[in-house]
Design an enzyme around this catalytic site. Structure first.
Site, PDB file in Angstrom:
ATOM      1  N   GLU A 107      57.507  36.693  30.643  1.00 21.97           N
ATOM      2  CA  GLU A 107      57.238  35.301  30.769  1.00 21.97           C
ATOM      3  C   GLU A 107      58.385  34.978  30.487  1.00 21.97           C
ATOM      4  O   GLU A 107      58.572  33.341  30.252  1.00 21.97           O
ATOM      5  CB  GLU A 107      56.346  34.940  29.408  1.00 21.97           C
ATOM      6  CG  GLU A 107      54.797  36.483  29.829  1.00 21.97           C
ATOM      7  CD  GLU A 107      54.660  37.351  28.819  1.00 21.97           C
ATOM      8  OE1 GLU A 107      53.170  37.535  28.638  1.00 21.97           O
ATOM      9  OE2 GLU A 107      55.725  38.110  29.153  1.00 21.97           O
ATOM     10  N   CYS A 123      52.351  38.012  24.909  1.00 17.62           N
ATOM     11  CA  CYS A 123      52.507  38.952  22.603  1.00 17.62           C
ATOM     12  C   CYS A 123      52.455  37.300  22.172  1.00 17.62           C
ATOM     13  O   CYS A 123      52.423  36.034  22.702  1.00 17.62           O
ATOM     14  CB  CYS A 123      53.436  39.437  23.003  1.00 17.62           C
ATOM     15  SG  CYS A 123      55.315  39.076  23.092  1.00 17.62           S
TER      16      CYS A 123
END
Length: 163
Positions: free
Chosen positions: A70, A98
């Site tokens: 990401e 996360c």
């Protein structure tokens, strides 16, 4: 041709779901070539549907604890735009982000986050935490989880089963 018997919003929902599935398939394809790292991939798509950022996990390869798919996709999208604000963009990723990645998505002002597999151990978009929906933050992207969840989970199980 638009079916007049179906409300207009139903067409946009169906086509959005189809776009989400197609982009998640792109992520899965990218994740399969991630090399020796955990097979997670992310794609950033702008409001017009163009891919402006891609990333695969490179923590092992780069020796960088922040080299999550990401973050790398957001960095590439920012460079493509020459701007940090990705307000009309959607980020697709094969695993629930996360805490670090969810924070980065909020800071980048991403409009939508679409992920495949839920992460009960470290997920921060609804599983363990819910960073994007925290009312104390100044930006809250829309979150859609579970897109092609079975395929995304299977890819991770394959990887960890082979270790």
């Amino acid at each position: 041709m638009v079916d007049a018997s179906v409300p207009p919003f139903a067409h946009s929902v169906a086509s959005q779901r189809e776009r989400d599935i197609a982009r998640m398939r792109d992520c899965l394809q990218l994740a399969r070539v991630a090399g020796d790292d955990v097979p997670i991939a992310a794609v950033v798509v702008d409001g017009g549907g163009a891919v402006i950022g891609r990333g695969v996990n490179r923590r092992e390869r780069d020796g960088d604890p922040t080299a999550h798919a990401e973050v790398l996709a957001l960095r590439e999208a920012g460079r493509a735009r020459r701007a940090w604000n990705l307000g009309d963009c959607t980020l697709y990723v094969t695993l629930e982000p996360c805490t670090m990645c969810a924070g980065a998505l909020v800071l980048a002002r991403v409009q939508r986050v679409v992920f495949g597999a839920w992460d009960e151990k470290a997920g921060a978009c609804g599983s363990l935490r819910d960073v994007p929906r925290d009312r104390r933050l100044n930006h809250r992207p829309e979150v859609q989880g579970g897109v092609l969840e079975g395929e995304c989970s299977a890819l991770l199980r394959e990887f960890f089963g082979g270790l």
